[in-house]
Design a protein around this motif. Structure first.
Motif, PDB file in Angstrom:
ATOM      1  N   PHE A 193       0.825  -1.199   0.000  1.00 38.05           N
ATOM      2  CA  PHE A 193       0.000   0.000   0.000  1.00 38.05           C
ATOM      3  C   PHE A 193       0.867   1.259   0.000  1.00 38.05           C
ATOM      4  O   PHE A 193       0.527   2.257  -0.634  1.00 38.05           O
ATOM      5  N   SER A 194       1.967   1.223   0.723  1.00 40.56           N
ATOM      6  CA  SER A 194       2.869   2.380   0.758  1.00 40.56           C
ATOM      7  C   SER A 194       3.409   2.689  -0.636  1.00 40.56           C
ATOM      8  O   SER A 194       3.463   3.849  -1.060  1.00 40.56           O
TER       9      SER A 194
ATOM     10  N   LYS B 184       0.610   4.088  -2.833  1.00 33.43           N
ATOM     11  CA  LYS B 184       0.284   5.484  -2.493  1.00 33.43           C
ATOM     12  C   LYS B 184       1.212   6.455  -3.206  1.00 33.43           C
ATOM     13  O   LYS B 184       0.804   7.555  -3.591  1.00 33.43           O
ATOM     14  N   GLN B 185       2.463   6.067  -3.371  1.00 35.53           N
ATOM     15  CA  GLN B 185       3.405   6.935  -4.070  1.00 35.53           C
ATOM     16  C   GLN B 185       3.064   7.033  -5.557  1.00 35.53           C
ATOM     17  O   GLN B 185       3.275   8.073  -6.180  1.00 35.53           O
TER      18      GLN B 185
ATOM     19  N   PRO C 160      -1.079   9.221  -5.781  1.00 32.04           N
ATOM     20  CA  PRO C 160      -1.173  10.156  -4.643  1.00 32.04           C
ATOM     21  C   PRO C 160      -2.583  10.640  -4.347  1.00 32.04           C
ATOM     22  O   PRO C 160      -2.878  11.005  -3.206  1.00 32.04           O
TER      23      PRO C 160
ATOM     24  N   SER D 281      -5.100   8.994  -3.888  1.00 29.22           N
ATOM     25  CA  SER D 281      -5.776   8.089  -2.959  1.00 29.22           C
ATOM     26  C   SER D 281      -5.650   8.535  -1.515  1.00 29.22           C
ATOM     27  O   SER D 281      -6.516   8.238  -0.682  1.00 29.22           O
ATOM     28  N   VAL D 282      -4.572   9.245  -1.183  1.00 29.96           N
ATOM     29  CA  VAL D 282      -4.332   9.654   0.201  1.00 29.96           C
ATOM     30  C   VAL D 282      -5.433  10.589   0.695  1.00 29.96           C
ATOM     31  O   VAL D 282      -5.810  10.570   1.875  1.00 29.96           O
ATOM     32  N   SER D 283      -5.971  11.407  -0.195  1.00 37.08           N
ATOM     33  CA  SER D 283      -7.016  12.354   0.201  1.00 37.08           C
ATOM     34  C   SER D 283      -8.405  11.922  -0.244  1.00 37.08           C
ATOM     35  O   SER D 283      -9.371  12.652  -0.049  1.00 37.08           O
TER      36      SER D 283
ATOM     37  N   LEU E 207      -8.409   6.499   0.654  1.00 38.65           N
ATOM     38  CA  LEU E 207      -7.743   6.045   1.876  1.00 38.65           C
ATOM     39  C   LEU E 207      -7.587   7.167   2.899  1.00 38.65           C
ATOM     40  O   LEU E 207      -6.696   7.123   3.739  1.00 38.65           O
ATOM     41  N   ARG E 208      -8.458   8.136   2.829  1.00 39.45           N
ATOM     42  CA  ARG E 208      -8.362   9.275   3.750  1.00 39.45           C
ATOM     43  C   ARG E 208      -8.586   8.851   5.202  1.00 39.45           C
ATOM     44  O   ARG E 208      -7.882   9.275   6.104  1.00 39.45           O
TER      45      ARG E 208
ATOM     46  N   GLU F 148      -8.815   2.398   5.020  1.00 38.90           N
ATOM     47  CA  GLU F 148      -7.597   1.728   4.568  1.00 38.90           C
ATOM     48  C   GLU F 148      -7.516   0.312   5.138  1.00 38.90           C
ATOM     49  O   GLU F 148      -7.138  -0.632   4.431  1.00 38.90           O
TER      50      GLU F 148
ATOM     51  N   TRP G 195      -6.275   5.450  -7.319  1.00 37.43           N
ATOM     52  CA  TRP G 195      -6.041   4.147  -6.705  1.00 37.43           C
ATOM     53  C   TRP G 195      -6.734   3.039  -7.490  1.00 37.43           C
ATOM     54  O   TRP G 195      -7.920   3.135  -7.804  1.00 37.43           O
TER      55      TRP G 195
END
Length: 230
Positions: free
Chosen positions: A43-44, A47-48, A51, A53-55, A58-59, A64, A101
């Motif tokens: 997942f890490s 995410k890179q 990006p 997806s982070v907001s 997977l917020r 997550e 994502w």
């Protein structure tokens, strides 16, 4: 790690649920940490690459955690069980232009496609197109071996499913599924180091009729062998 791989390979839904923490059964903390570490790394990395997806997807940490459980279950259902497959999926993900994502299904397709590419095989869709072309143009060639195959592997996969289609009157969707199965089996054969033999035209077996006297002698021999009366 071994527990996760074993659970995936054995399609053990109960074990996967316990590993993912989606059960009331007590979980071995050591095993749970190993699994979390594997999924966290995946997942890490994703995410890179994605990006946004982070907001969005997977917020919330709870979202997550739920997503991780779904991915583990999807891997189990589709035979994604080793780091090589995940690496193949990540390679395809890096080539993807979208910032969003992927779904578990999309990532699994990337794993399979990357795995096939690494083994020198076409994608599932390319193999299906080749199969349809062979079905259409088969009559233009004296034998299946003379068809312009891209590789020996393609010859063996396509003709295997073609013969199954003729023997069992398979539908289009059934042929697609069997082609995907042939892809997986061929990929394992190539990864194991097996050299796939090229198409070789079979020499037809000719039936040479016996003369009348030889035929009668042959019948008499069969009768003696089986204790039958003349």
């Amino acid at each position: 790690m071994r527990n996760l791989v074993a659970a995936i390979q054995n399609r053990d839904a109960g074990a996967l649920a316990r590993i993912a923490g989606d059960s009331n059964h007590p979980v071995d903390r050591g095993v749970h940490e190993d699994v979390e570490r594997l999924v966290d790394i995946l997942f890490s990395n994703l995410k890179q690459l994605f990006p946004a997806s982070v907001s969005t997807a997977l917020r919330d940490p709870r979202d997550e955690a739920a997503a991780k459980r779904q991915w583990i279950a999807a891997f189990a259902e589709n035979g994604i069980a080793n780091k090589q497959q995940l690496s193949a999926g990540m390679k395809q993900a890096r080539a993807n232009g979208s910032p969003f994502w992927p779904s578990p299904g999309q990532f699994i397709e990337w794993c399979k496609e990357g795995e096939h590419r690494a083994a020198g095989l076409p994608s599932d869709e390319e193999l299906y197109d080749m199969f349809k072309l062979y079905c259409r143009d088969r009559g233009m060639y004296d034998s299946s071996e003379e068809f312009p195959w891209e590789s020996p592997a393609c010859f063996h996969m396509v003709t295997a499913v073609y013969n199954q289609m003729r023997s069992f009157n398979l539908s289009d969707s059934e042929c697609r599924k069997r082609l995907a199965d042939e892809q997986r089996k061929m990929s394992r054969r190539i990864e194991s180091g097996e050299v796939i033999p090229p198409p070789r035209k079979q020499i037809p077996h000719l039936h040479i009729p016996l003369s009348n006297d030889k035929g009668l002698d042959r019948i008499a021999e069969i009768r003696r062998k089986h204790g039958l009366r003349s």
